[in-house]
Scaffold this motif. Structure first.
Motif, PDB file in Angstrom:
ATOM      1  N   LEU A 123       0.832  -1.226   0.000  1.00  0.00           N
ATOM      2  CA  LEU A 123       0.000   0.000   0.000  1.00  0.00           C
ATOM      3  C   LEU A 123       0.858   1.263   0.000  1.00  0.00           C
ATOM      4  CD1 LEU A 123      -2.761  -1.032   2.601  1.00  0.00           C
ATOM      5  CD2 LEU A 123      -2.922  -1.073   0.112  1.00  0.00           C
ATOM      6  N   HIS A 124       2.176   1.067  -0.025  1.00  0.00           N
ATOM      7  CA  HIS A 124       3.065   2.239   0.085  1.00  0.00           C
ATOM      8  C   HIS A 124       2.954   3.191  -1.105  1.00  0.00           C
ATOM      9  CE1 HIS A 124       5.980   0.642   3.383  1.00  0.00           C
ATOM     10  NE2 HIS A 124       4.727   0.697   3.767  1.00  0.00           N
ATOM     11  N   ASN A 125       2.411   2.691  -2.240  1.00  0.00           N
ATOM     12  CA  ASN A 125       2.264   3.574  -3.406  1.00  0.00           C
ATOM     13  C   ASN A 125       1.070   4.521  -3.266  1.00  0.00           C
ATOM     14  OD1 ASN A 125       0.549   1.367  -3.526  1.00  0.00           O
ATOM     15  ND2 ASN A 125       0.338   1.492  -5.746  1.00  0.00           N
ATOM     16  N   LEU A 126       0.192   4.241  -2.326  1.00  0.00           N
ATOM     17  CA  LEU A 126      -0.989   5.106  -2.137  1.00  0.00           C
ATOM     18  C   LEU A 126      -0.630   6.311  -1.277  1.00  0.00           C
ATOM     19  CD1 LEU A 126      -3.808   2.525  -1.202  1.00  0.00           C
ATOM     20  CD2 LEU A 126      -3.494   3.695  -3.385  1.00  0.00           C
ATOM     21  N   PRO A 127      -1.392   7.420  -1.419  1.00  0.00           N
ATOM     22  CA  PRO A 127      -1.202   8.526  -0.470  1.00  0.00           C
ATOM     23  C   PRO A 127      -1.411   7.999   0.951  1.00  0.00           C
ATOM     24  CG  PRO A 127      -2.670   9.162  -2.261  1.00  0.00           C
ATOM     25  CD  PRO A 127      -2.413   7.702  -2.421  1.00  0.00           C
ATOM     26  N   LYS A 128      -0.698   8.566   1.920  1.00  0.00           N
ATOM     27  CA  LYS A 128      -0.657   8.025   3.288  1.00  0.00           C
ATOM     28  C   LYS A 128      -2.050   7.803   3.892  1.00  0.00           C
ATOM     29  CE  LYS A 128       2.727   7.179   6.354  1.00  0.00           C
ATOM     30  NZ  LYS A 128       3.662   8.206   6.699  1.00  0.00           N
ATOM     31  N   VAL A 129      -2.932   8.788   3.749  1.00  0.00           N
ATOM     32  CA  VAL A 129      -4.260   8.670   4.378  1.00  0.00           C
ATOM     33  C   VAL A 129      -5.047   7.519   3.760  1.00  0.00           C
ATOM     34  CG1 VAL A 129      -6.476   9.853   4.672  1.00  0.00           C
ATOM     35  CG2 VAL A 129      -4.345  11.083   5.096  1.00  0.00           C
ATOM     36  N   GLU A 130      -4.988   7.436   2.422  1.00  0.00           N
ATOM     37  CA  GLU A 130      -5.683   6.322   1.742  1.00  0.00           C
ATOM     38  C   GLU A 130      -5.098   4.985   2.181  1.00  0.00           C
ATOM     39  OE1 GLU A 130      -6.167   6.306  -2.602  1.00  0.00           O
ATOM     40  OE2 GLU A 130      -6.240   8.490  -2.380  1.00  0.00           O
ATOM     41  N   ALA A 131      -3.775   4.947   2.290  1.00  0.00           N
ATOM     42  CA  ALA A 131      -3.101   3.700   2.671  1.00  0.00           C
ATOM     43  C   ALA A 131      -3.503   3.285   4.088  1.00  0.00           C
ATOM     44  CB  ALA A 131      -1.587   3.879   2.583  1.00  0.00           C
ATOM     45  N   LEU A 132      -3.562   4.271   4.989  1.00  0.00           N
ATOM     46  CA  LEU A 132      -3.964   3.973   6.375  1.00  0.00           C
ATOM     47  C   LEU A 132      -5.368   3.364   6.392  1.00  0.00           C
ATOM     48  CD1 LEU A 132      -2.966   7.071   8.559  1.00  0.00           C
ATOM     49  CD2 LEU A 132      -2.583   4.692   9.165  1.00  0.00           C
ATOM     50  N   CYS A 133      -6.281   4.014   5.671  1.00  0.00           N
ATOM     51  CA  CYS A 133      -7.672   3.549   5.690  1.00  0.00           C
ATOM     52  C   CYS A 133      -7.799   2.206   4.983  1.00  0.00           C
ATOM     53  CB  CYS A 133      -8.590   4.583   5.038  1.00  0.00           C
ATOM     54  SG  CYS A 133      -8.717   6.073   6.040  1.00  0.00           S
ATOM     55  N   GLU A 134      -7.093   2.032   3.869  1.00  0.00           N
ATOM     56  CA  GLU A 134      -7.185   0.766   3.143  1.00  0.00           C
ATOM     57  C   GLU A 134      -6.629  -0.377   4.004  1.00  0.00           C
ATOM     58  OE1 GLU A 134      -8.900  -0.178   0.685  1.00  0.00           O
ATOM     59  OE2 GLU A 134      -8.035  -2.205   0.696  1.00  0.00           O
ATOM     60  N   ALA A 135      -5.539  -0.094   4.726  1.00  0.00           N
ATOM     61  CA  ALA A 135      -4.961  -1.126   5.593  1.00  0.00           C
ATOM     62  C   ALA A 135      -5.977  -1.542   6.664  1.00  0.00           C
ATOM     63  CB  ALA A 135      -3.689  -0.596   6.249  1.00  0.00           C
TER      64      ALA A 135
ATOM     65  N   VAL B 157      -7.199   4.283  13.064  1.00  0.00           N
ATOM     66  CA  VAL B 157      -6.310   4.631  11.940  1.00  0.00           C
ATOM     67  C   VAL B 157      -5.410   5.774  12.404  1.00  0.00           C
ATOM     68  CG1 VAL B 157      -7.542   3.844   9.860  1.00  0.00           C
ATOM     69  CG2 VAL B 157      -8.282   5.933  10.986  1.00  0.00           C
ATOM     70  N   LYS B 158      -4.350   5.420  13.119  1.00  0.00           N
ATOM     71  CA  LYS B 158      -3.542   6.452  13.781  1.00  0.00           C
ATOM     72  C   LYS B 158      -2.287   6.819  12.984  1.00  0.00           C
ATOM     73  CE  LYS B 158      -4.709   4.964  18.497  1.00  0.00           C
ATOM     74  NZ  LYS B 158      -4.100   4.539  19.770  1.00  0.00           N
ATOM     75  N   SER B 159      -1.992   8.100  13.019  1.00  0.00           N
ATOM     76  CA  SER B 159      -0.731   8.574  12.457  1.00  0.00           C
ATOM     77  C   SER B 159      -0.076   9.466  13.503  1.00  0.00           C
ATOM     78  CB  SER B 159      -1.003   9.366  11.173  1.00  0.00           C
ATOM     79  OG  SER B 159       0.139  10.110  10.803  1.00  0.00           O
ATOM     80  N   SER B 160       1.214   9.715  13.336  1.00  0.00           N
ATOM     81  CA  SER B 160       1.874  10.650  14.262  1.00  0.00           C
ATOM     82  C   SER B 160       1.736  12.090  13.744  1.00  0.00           C
ATOM     83  CB  SER B 160       3.355  10.290  14.417  1.00  0.00           C
ATOM     84  OG  SER B 160       3.946  10.138  13.149  1.00  0.00           O
ATOM     85  N   ASP B 161       1.124  12.238  12.570  1.00  0.00           N
ATOM     86  CA  ASP B 161       0.938  13.557  11.967  1.00  0.00           C
ATOM     87  C   ASP B 161      -0.514  13.994  12.196  1.00  0.00           C
ATOM     88  OD1 ASP B 161       1.913  15.556   9.668  1.00  0.00           O
ATOM     89  OD2 ASP B 161      -0.161  14.964   9.269  1.00  0.00           O
ATOM     90  N   VAL B 162      -0.718  15.224  12.624  1.00  0.00           N
ATOM     91  CA  VAL B 162      -2.085  15.635  12.985  1.00  0.00           C
ATOM     92  C   VAL B 162      -3.014  15.677  11.767  1.00  0.00           C
ATOM     93  CG1 VAL B 162      -1.434  16.907  15.080  1.00  0.00           C
ATOM     94  CG2 VAL B 162      -1.595  18.127  12.937  1.00  0.00           C
ATOM     95  N   TYR B 163      -2.538  16.192  10.640  1.00  0.00           N
ATOM     96  CA  TYR B 163      -3.411  16.258   9.459  1.00  0.00           C
ATOM     97  C   TYR B 163      -3.782  14.863   8.978  1.00  0.00           C
ATOM     98  CZ  TYR B 163      -2.795  21.290   8.961  1.00  0.00           C
ATOM     99  OH  TYR B 163      -2.813  22.635   9.172  1.00  0.00           O
ATOM    100  N   GLU B 164      -2.774  13.984   8.910  1.00  0.00           N
ATOM    101  CA  GLU B 164      -3.050  12.620   8.435  1.00  0.00           C
ATOM    102  C   GLU B 164      -4.051  11.917   9.349  1.00  0.00           C
ATOM    103  OE1 GLU B 164       1.287  11.732   6.456  1.00  0.00           O
ATOM    104  OE2 GLU B 164       0.616  10.434   8.083  1.00  0.00           O
ATOM    105  N   THR B 165      -3.880  12.090  10.658  1.00  0.00           N
ATOM    106  CA  THR B 165      -4.785  11.409  11.588  1.00  0.00           C
ATOM    107  C   THR B 165      -6.212  11.921  11.400  1.00  0.00           C
ATOM    108  OG1 THR B 165      -2.951  11.336  13.144  1.00  0.00           O
ATOM    109  CG2 THR B 165      -5.091  10.738  14.009  1.00  0.00           C
ATOM    110  N   ILE B 166      -6.355  13.232  11.346  1.00  0.00           N
ATOM    111  CA  ILE B 166      -7.699  13.807  11.187  1.00  0.00           C
ATOM    112  C   ILE B 166      -8.337  13.323   9.878  1.00  0.00           C
ATOM    113  CG2 ILE B 166      -8.912  15.982  10.682  1.00  0.00           C
ATOM    114  CD1 ILE B 166      -7.132  17.288  12.847  1.00  0.00           C
ATOM    115  N   GLU B 167      -7.584  13.420   8.795  1.00  0.00           N
ATOM    116  CA  GLU B 167      -8.154  13.034   7.492  1.00  0.00           C
ATOM    117  C   GLU B 167      -8.485  11.544   7.451  1.00  0.00           C
ATOM    118  OE1 GLU B 167      -5.559  14.483   4.349  1.00  0.00           O
ATOM    119  OE2 GLU B 167      -5.562  16.451   5.318  1.00  0.00           O
ATOM    120  N   ALA B 168      -7.628  10.728   8.054  1.00  0.00           N
ATOM    121  CA  ALA B 168      -7.871   9.280   8.041  1.00  0.00           C
ATOM    122  C   ALA B 168      -9.142   8.947   8.831  1.00  0.00           C
ATOM    123  CB  ALA B 168      -6.669   8.540   8.628  1.00  0.00           C
ATOM    124  N   TYR B 169      -9.318   9.570   9.989  1.00  0.00           N
ATOM    125  CA  TYR B 169     -10.526   9.275  10.779  1.00  0.00           C
ATOM    126  C   TYR B 169     -11.781   9.806  10.092  1.00  0.00           C
ATOM    127  CZ  TYR B 169      -8.315   7.059  14.746  1.00  0.00           C
ATOM    128  OH  TYR B 169      -7.654   6.154  15.535  1.00  0.00           O
TER     129      TYR B 169
END
Ligand code: SF4
Length: 344
Positions: free
Chosen positions: A135-147, A167-179
């Motif tokens: 899933l590393h080829n996907l944008p991070k948020v999509e990859a988090l959710c797909e995983a 769906v946790k990230s250490s980055d605030v934007y990624e975490t918010i968007e993923a949730y």
């Protein structure tokens, strides 16, 4: 509405309030140290406690741990499905696994069977640090959710829907968007937090941004503030986030930043008051160094104190109550707190 899930004595999702979760950092095989920390966390206001279970012996320790605590226990397992099954058999109220690293689908099926037999929910999900390679080829948020979705689909394929997702990230934007994204895609309760949020100050800042934003939008059923440090701090920060958002009853101590007009040590007084508070009801206590903002804040609060020359004015229920000497401020406020406790 989120699906309702039962974790031991606690229900999450549905119309249930947001629940505070934390995690021990003791060796789970050391039962007395782990019990001590779980009890400290519980006394601080933690409602679900996760423990790491890296060995079969740690899984066996759960038997005495679960029997001697007042909160549901979540077993955190990686790599070995046998540890997951042993944890369930020994009384874990929920397990957190990553089906991708548990050793193949047939082993996940064994874990699902045990979870079904014992009525134990499973938390699955993704962390930014452990996204599968394909899933590393996907944008991070999509990859988090797909995983996360991949893990959910695997459990559903085997008839298991007693699921909590993160769906946790250490980055605030990624975490918010993923949730925000996963919230729209599934109905399972969400465990929300910033992973590896850092040491105390960073954890406060990142968790307040993420949890504040998501909870205001109604996203999040259990929360964890992750701190590189004492887990008791995690619970205190989480409680203050929920109280500030009006999602939990509790006392807010309002204190001014002080300046040269301050007539007493505001920080010391505010901290002494915070130490003595153990009430779960909505109250405001205002501690202001002088009358500039002290009168307005004091009148708005349930209990207020504003510095005046050589002393302070105490407010109670919005009215001036009495004038006291500086050395008596803390004692007077504590007495009024006891009054309020009796009134409730
Ligand atoms: S309330 Fe008074 S002491 Fe506190 S910051 Fe404002 S002016 Fe300064």
């Amino acid at each position: 509405m989120r699906k309702e899930i039962k974790i031991g004595s606690i229900k999450i999702g549905g119309n249930n309030p947001v629940v505070i979760q934390s995690m021990t950092n003791t060796n789970t095989e050391n039962i007395s140290a782990t019990l001590k920390q779980i009890n400290e966390l519980t006394n601080a206001g933690c409602e679900i406690v996760r423990v790491s279970v890296p060995t079969i012996n740690a899984a066996k320790s759960l038997k005495s741990i679960v029997r001697n605590v007042r909160v549901p226990i979540v077993a955190d397992i990686h790599f070995d499905y046998k540890i997951a099954i042993e944890s369930i058999k020994n009384g874990a109220n929920k397990i957190r696994i990553n089906p991708g690293n548990i050793g193949g689908e047939e082993k996940v099926v064994e874990v699902i069977k045990a979870a079904k037999d014992y009525g134990v929910p499973i938390r699955v999900g993704a962390n930014s640090g452990s996204i599968p390679k394909d899933l590393h080829n996907l944008p991070k948020v999509e990859a988090l959710c797909e995983a996360a979705l991949r893990e959910v689909r695997l459990l559903e394929k085997h008839g298991f829907e007693n699921i909590v997702v993160s769906v946790k990230s250490s980055d605030v934007y990624e975490t918010i968007e993923a949730y925000e994204r996963i919230f729209k895609l599934i109905q399972y309760p969400l465990h929300v937090g910033v992973t590896e949020a850092g040491t105390y100050d960073w954890a406060v800042v990142k968790s307040s941004i993420v949890l504040g934003y998501l909870l205001m939008k109604g996203i999040g059923d259990t929360i964890r503030v992750s701190v590189a440090g004492d887990p008791i701090e995690e619970v205190i920060i989480a409680k203050r986030i929920l109280i500030s958002l009006g999602l939990k009853e509790g006392i807010q101590v309002i204190a001014c930043p002080t300046c040269s007009r301050s007539e007493f040590d505001v920080e010391f007084v505010a901290k002494e008051i915070e130490k003595g508070i153990n009430m779960e009801r909505n109250l405001k206590i205002a501690v202001l160094g002088c009358v500039v903002n002290g009168i307005g804040e004091g009148k708005d609060a349930d209990i207020g104190v504003a510095g005046i020359k050589d002393g302070a004015v105490i407010f109670y229920h919005g009215k001036i109550f009495k004038q006291v000497k500086i050395e008596n401020i803390i004692g007077e406020i504590k007495k009024l707190l006891l009054n309020l406790e009796d009134e409730s």
